[in-house]
Design a protein around this motif. Sequence first.
Motif, mmCIF file in Angstrom:
data_model
loop_
_atom_site.group_PDB
_atom_site.id
_atom_site.type_symbol
_atom_site.label_atom_id
_atom_site.label_comp_id
_atom_site.label_asym_id
_atom_site.label_seq_id
_atom_site.Cartn_x
_atom_site.Cartn_y
_atom_site.Cartn_z
ATOM 1 N N ILE A 45 -7.380 -0.249 -9.979
ATOM 2 C CA ILE A 45 -6.055 0.203 -9.546
ATOM 3 C C ILE A 45 -5.404 -0.805 -8.597
ATOM 4 C CG2 ILE A 45 -4.860 2.023 -8.222
ATOM 5 C CD1 ILE A 45 -6.858 4.001 -9.459
ATOM 6 N N THR A 46 -6.207 -1.591 -7.879
ATOM 7 C CA THR A 46 -5.635 -2.596 -6.969
ATOM 8 C C THR A 46 -4.779 -3.605 -7.716
ATOM 9 O OG1 THR A 46 -7.545 -4.108 -7.148
ATOM 10 C CG2 THR A 46 -7.639 -2.397 -5.434
ATOM 11 N N LEU A 47 -5.075 -3.820 -8.983
ATOM 12 C CA LEU A 47 -4.323 -4.803 -9.769
ATOM 13 C C LEU A 47 -2.878 -4.383 -9.988
ATOM 14 C CD1 LEU A 47 -7.128 -5.435 -12.392
ATOM 15 C CD2 LEU A 47 -6.480 -6.992 -10.526
ATOM 16 N N SER A 48 -2.605 -3.102 -9.890
ATOM 17 C CA SER A 48 -1.255 -2.575 -10.091
ATOM 18 C C SER A 48 -0.405 -2.620 -8.826
ATOM 19 C CB SER A 48 -1.332 -1.126 -10.594
ATOM 20 O OG SER A 48 -2.005 -1.055 -11.830
ATOM 21 N N HIS A 49 -0.977 -3.070 -7.729
ATOM 22 C CA HIS A 49 -0.279 -3.107 -6.440
ATOM 23 C C HIS A 49 -0.282 -4.543 -5.921
ATOM 24 C CE1 HIS A 49 -0.142 1.335 -5.970
ATOM 25 N NE2 HIS A 49 -1.188 1.255 -6.765
ATOM 26 N N PRO A 50 0.815 -5.281 -6.114
ATOM 27 C CA PRO A 50 0.825 -6.711 -5.793
ATOM 28 C C PRO A 50 0.379 -7.065 -4.373
ATOM 29 C CG PRO A 50 2.747 -6.157 -7.089
ATOM 30 C CD PRO A 50 2.069 -4.851 -6.776
ATOM 31 N N SER A 51 0.813 -6.313 -3.368
ATOM 32 C CA SER A 51 0.441 -6.665 -1.999
ATOM 33 C C SER A 51 -1.045 -6.456 -1.757
ATOM 34 C CB SER A 51 1.266 -5.851 -0.995
ATOM 35 O OG SER A 51 1.020 -4.462 -1.150
ATOM 36 N N VAL A 52 -1.602 -5.388 -2.328
ATOM 37 C CA VAL A 52 -3.044 -5.126 -2.205
ATOM 38 C C VAL A 52 -3.827 -6.174 -2.989
ATOM 39 C CG1 VAL A 52 -4.888 -3.465 -2.644
ATOM 40 C CG2 VAL A 52 -2.636 -2.664 -1.878
ATOM 41 N N ARG A 53 -3.371 -6.447 -4.191
ATOM 42 C CA ARG A 53 -4.021 -7.443 -5.051
ATOM 43 C C ARG A 53 -4.064 -8.807 -4.361
ATOM 44 N NH1 ARG A 53 -0.504 -7.723 -9.863
ATOM 45 N NH2 ARG A 53 0.591 -9.370 -8.752
ATOM 46 N N THR A 54 -2.966 -9.174 -3.724
ATOM 47 C CA THR A 54 -2.895 -10.461 -3.025
ATOM 48 C C THR A 54 -3.863 -10.496 -1.852
ATOM 49 O OG1 THR A 54 -0.603 -10.829 -3.671
ATOM 50 C CG2 THR A 54 -1.374 -12.001 -1.715
ATOM 51 N N TYR A 55 -3.883 -9.428 -1.059
ATOM 52 C CA TYR A 55 -4.773 -9.367 0.099
ATOM 53 C C TYR A 55 -6.232 -9.502 -0.340
ATOM 54 C CZ TYR A 55 -6.837 -7.748 4.494
ATOM 55 O OH TYR A 55 -7.565 -7.661 5.657
ATOM 56 N N ILE A 56 -6.607 -8.763 -1.361
ATOM 57 C CA ILE A 56 -7.999 -8.801 -1.839
ATOM 58 C C ILE A 56 -8.352 -10.181 -2.387
ATOM 59 C CG2 ILE A 56 -9.516 -7.937 -3.692
ATOM 60 C CD1 ILE A 56 -8.326 -5.156 -3.104
#
Length: 220
Positions: A45-56
């Motif tokens: 699901i993190t892949l669907s959230h750009p800011s979360v995806r970037t942080y990770i």
Amino acid sequence: MYNKSDIELKVAEFLLQIKAIKLQPNNPFTWASGWKSPIYCDNRITLSHPSVRTYIRQKLSQLIQEEFGAVDVIAGVATAGIPQGALVAQELGLPFIYVRSKAKEHGTGSLIEGEIIDGQRVVVIEDLISTGKSSLQAVEALRAAGLSVAGLVAIFTYGFDKADENFAAAKCRYSTLSNYPALIKYAAEHSFIAQNDIDLLNKWRQNPAEWGKDSELKES
């Protein structure tokens, strides 16, 4: 600077906010293994959230540099570790390969996809660590192909003793961005769970195979 405790809590915050992790201590899920669980984790699901995806992506890349130094290639574990691994490889400017759950039944019959060179130093990317069994199958496949596995990194771990035992037996170091204790700490402090559920959640991690066998909710 890589501040481990701050990152553990920040990742826990993200995973709870986007519902990549769900906590249902009184209405548990059932894993494929048959274990009852008060927690469901789907880091895809993190892949669907750009800011979360970037942080990770950024923090996994920093974690690799902090824990393992210079490496030659990044390897993702099928299936959920593949996109995370590709993002990290892009961040670090490194080649990317991935390990299938089983060899192809057609064509070349490959177990590892991508270009590999004997002796390359590789870090393996996973999304989640439970017992570590599937992750370590990928590690062994890479070693069998002639690569030197520096270690493995993942977004989250349940922190089971069995995982530590399995990684130690395989002589493979691993590190994660966040973990179950950090998750419970953040969830309790920010009202994702009731205070009276904390003991129940901690008891599950101590003996997950036996916990809550009377529940009927299935994990989808």
